[in-house]
Design a protein around this motif. Structure first.
Motif, mmCIF file in Angstrom:
data_model
loop_
_atom_site.group_PDB
_atom_site.id
_atom_site.type_symbol
_atom_site.label_atom_id
_atom_site.label_comp_id
_atom_site.label_asym_id
_atom_site.label_seq_id
_atom_site.Cartn_x
_atom_site.Cartn_y
_atom_site.Cartn_z
ATOM 1 N N THR A 57 0.848 -1.189 0.000
ATOM 2 C CA THR A 57 0.000 0.000 0.000
ATOM 3 C C THR A 57 0.884 1.239 0.000
ATOM 4 N N ALA A 58 0.545 2.226 -0.830
ATOM 5 C CA ALA A 58 1.360 3.441 -0.930
ATOM 6 C C ALA A 58 0.477 4.671 -0.829
ATOM 7 N N ARG A 59 1.004 5.702 -0.147
ATOM 8 C CA ARG A 59 0.322 6.994 -0.016
ATOM 9 C C ARG A 59 1.373 8.090 -0.095
ATOM 10 N N PRO A 60 1.003 9.285 -0.523
ATOM 11 C CA PRO A 60 1.977 10.380 -0.537
ATOM 12 C C PRO A 60 2.321 10.838 0.879
ATOM 13 N N PHE A 61 3.600 10.929 1.163
ATOM 14 C CA PHE A 61 4.073 11.435 2.448
ATOM 15 C C PHE A 61 4.470 12.904 2.283
ATOM 16 N N GLU A 62 4.944 13.516 3.350
ATOM 17 C CA GLU A 62 5.314 14.927 3.324
ATOM 18 C C GLU A 62 6.461 15.169 2.342
ATOM 19 N N ASN A 63 6.443 16.332 1.712
ATOM 20 C CA ASN A 63 7.479 16.685 0.741
ATOM 21 C C ASN A 63 8.830 16.904 1.408
ATOM 22 N N ARG A 64 8.814 17.593 2.510
ATOM 23 C CA ARG A 64 10.055 17.915 3.209
ATOM 24 C C ARG A 64 9.981 17.347 4.627
ATOM 25 N N PRO A 65 10.356 16.095 4.837
ATOM 26 C CA PRO A 65 10.270 15.513 6.176
ATOM 27 C C PRO A 65 11.226 16.189 7.152
ATOM 28 N N SER A 66 10.799 16.277 8.394
ATOM 29 C CA SER A 66 11.648 16.804 9.460
ATOM 30 C C SER A 66 12.414 15.621 10.057
ATOM 31 N N ILE A 67 13.712 15.582 9.790
ATOM 32 C CA ILE A 67 14.554 14.458 10.171
ATOM 33 C C ILE A 67 15.549 14.909 11.236
ATOM 34 N N ALA A 68 15.770 14.055 12.220
ATOM 35 C CA ALA A 68 16.782 14.320 13.253
ATOM 36 C C ALA A 68 17.622 13.066 13.448
ATOM 37 N N VAL A 69 18.896 13.263 13.774
ATOM 38 C CA VAL A 69 19.826 12.157 14.003
ATOM 39 C C VAL A 69 20.259 12.193 15.453
ATOM 40 N N LEU A 70 20.034 11.097 16.162
ATOM 41 C CA LEU A 70 20.499 10.948 17.538
ATOM 42 C C LEU A 70 21.848 10.248 17.504
ATOM 43 N N SER A 71 22.847 10.830 18.149
ATOM 44 C CA SER A 71 24.198 10.266 18.079
ATOM 45 C C SER A 71 24.909 10.427 19.412
ATOM 46 N N THR A 72 26.026 9.718 19.529
ATOM 47 C CA THR A 72 26.875 9.792 20.718
ATOM 48 C C THR A 72 28.325 9.974 20.278
ATOM 49 N N VAL A 73 29.139 10.484 21.177
ATOM 50 C CA VAL A 73 30.547 10.699 20.861
ATOM 51 C C VAL A 73 31.297 9.375 20.806
ATOM 52 N N HIS A 74 30.956 8.463 21.716
ATOM 53 C CA HIS A 74 31.582 7.145 21.752
ATOM 54 C C HIS A 74 30.553 6.082 21.361
ATOM 55 N N ASP A 75 31.016 4.835 21.272
ATOM 56 C CA ASP A 75 30.146 3.780 20.755
ATOM 57 C C ASP A 75 30.314 2.478 21.540
ATOM 58 N N ARG A 76 30.300 2.622 22.861
ATOM 59 C CA ARG A 76 30.416 1.455 23.728
ATOM 60 C C ARG A 76 29.026 0.997 24.169
ATOM 61 N N ARG A 77 28.964 -0.133 24.863
ATOM 62 C CA ARG A 77 27.668 -0.620 25.327
ATOM 63 C C ARG A 77 26.985 0.403 26.228
ATOM 64 N N THR A 78 27.751 1.074 27.073
ATOM 65 C CA THR A 78 27.147 2.101 27.925
ATOM 66 C C THR A 78 26.586 3.246 27.087
ATOM 67 N N ASP A 79 27.264 3.571 25.987
ATOM 68 C CA ASP A 79 26.765 4.634 25.109
ATOM 69 C C ASP A 79 25.461 4.208 24.447
ATOM 70 N N TRP A 80 25.348 2.936 24.088
ATOM 71 C CA TRP A 80 24.103 2.450 23.503
ATOM 72 C C TRP A 80 22.948 2.577 24.503
ATOM 73 N N LEU A 81 23.223 2.233 25.768
ATOM 74 C CA LEU A 81 22.183 2.351 26.789
ATOM 75 C C LEU A 81 21.828 3.813 27.053
ATOM 76 N N ARG A 82 22.815 4.683 27.069
ATOM 77 C CA ARG A 82 22.525 6.114 27.249
ATOM 78 C C ARG A 82 21.736 6.645 26.053
ATOM 79 N N ALA A 83 22.112 6.191 24.864
ATOM 80 C CA ALA A 83 21.378 6.635 23.675
ATOM 81 C C ALA A 83 19.927 6.190 23.736
#
Length: 331
Positions: A227-253
């Motif tokens: 099934t397909a429908r038209p979505f918004e022309n200009r989506p509002s996108i955000a990126v969640l990121s962390t400085v490091h990439d350890r297991r603790t960083d994943w949990l904090r994220a």
């Protein structure tokens, strides 16, 4: 607010709040155990519900666990305790993701609107309107992520286009990969009484313009079947990121992600999660360079806007989440 007595109904309410958190493919990959001597709830990984092909490192499982930890913290504070949280507290028990001890009286800085929002938060995989999210709300969302040690960035239009292209590549790869496709289909089904997975009504349509690469949970190889429908022309996108990439960083994220989602819900802003490119190391590495010139580790891509509320996904009960541990607190 004076702390409540920890009886069975209160414990079940706390665990139900944690279980209301989002998780990849609604696998709910967590288990809870109460230590009555220290009045501490343990959040453990349910590795049997991990996604071996889609999430081989367990990063998304840790994000999901972090979301549950944030909800539990909010609920514990709502009932009057100060949540004292430790991440990965016992190195010899890698499945123990976090503990939340019920400390003294919660501070006045507790946010009751987040407790209300955690029961209303749902992913919406449907088209949003062209109405922009106000700048003040976007700033509040960024502050929510920062409060949990993460970054929430909004890429410029050209970077957004590049980001959407990366997600589109990942979506094509996911559909073409037989192991990942089969794993995705396993969790996209009519639950038939099960409290896990993605019922058909929650999956949402595809973008008719093929601009926003919504996940095809059924992993169809022929777009005409969707099934397909038209979505918004200009989506509002955000990126969640962390400085490091350890297991603790994943949990904090994960905690940052859920705080962002709860604040968005409190403002009636809908959100859907575009996780596909994060499942491929080469594409994820490129995502970490999208918001600006700094290299960070992308943990989630969010699409924000105004539109229909998503249908609820099934949830396991508190009794099920605590099934391995008898409820022995006072009534």
């Amino acid at each position: 607010m004076r702390p409540a007595v920890l009886n069975v109904p209160t414990l079940e309410k706390l665990v139900s709040a944690a279980v209301a958190a989002p998780s990849i493919h609604n696998t709910q990959p967590w288990r809870f155990r109460l230590d009555p001597d220290t009045v501490t709830l343990e959040i453990r990984a349910a590795t049997d519900r991990g996604l071996r092909h889609i999430d081989p490192t367990g990063r998304a499982l840790h994000l999901s666990g972090g979301c549950a930890v944030l909800n539990l913290r909010v609920a514990v504070a709502h009932f009057g305790w100060e949540p004292v949280t430790r991440l990965l507290p016992r190195p010899d028990e890698p499945e123990l993701l976090a503990t939340v001890r019920f400390g003294g009286t919660a501070s006045a800085a507790s946010t009751p609107h987040l407790y209300d929002a955690l029961w209303r938060r749902r992913s919406s995989r449907f088209p949003f309107s062209e109405r922009p999210v106000p700048a003040a709300v976007l700033i509040e969302l960024a502050e929510a992520a920062h409060a949990e040690g993460a970054l929430l960035s909004r890429p410029e239009p050209a970077a957004t286009d590049r980001l959407l292209r990366l997600i589109r590549v990942a979506e094509h790869r996911n559909t073409a990969d037989p192991d990942r496709a089969a794993e995705s289909r396993r969790w996209a089904h009519d639950p038939n009484g099960e409290a896990l997975g993605m019922p058909p009504e929650t999956l949402g349509p595809q973008d008719f313009r093929e601009r926003i690469p919504m996940r095809d949970f059924g992993a169809h190889r022929h777009p005409a079947e969707l099934t397909a429908r038209p979505f918004e022309n200009r989506p509002s996108i955000a990126v969640l990121s962390t400085v490091h990439d350890r297991r603790t960083d994943w949990l904090r994220a994960g905690q940052a992600l859920e705080r962002v989602l709860l604040v968005a819900t409190a403002h009636d802003v809908r959100a859907s999660l575009l996780h596909q490119a994060l499942e491929w190391p080469d594409l994820r590495d490129q995502l970490g360079q999208v918001p600006d010139d700094r290299h960070t580790h992308a943990q989630m891509v969010l699409r924000l806007g105004y539109g229909p509320e998503g249908p609820p996904s099934p949830r396991r009960t508190a009794q099920q989440a605590l099934a391995e541990e008898p409820l022995s607190v006072a009534r």
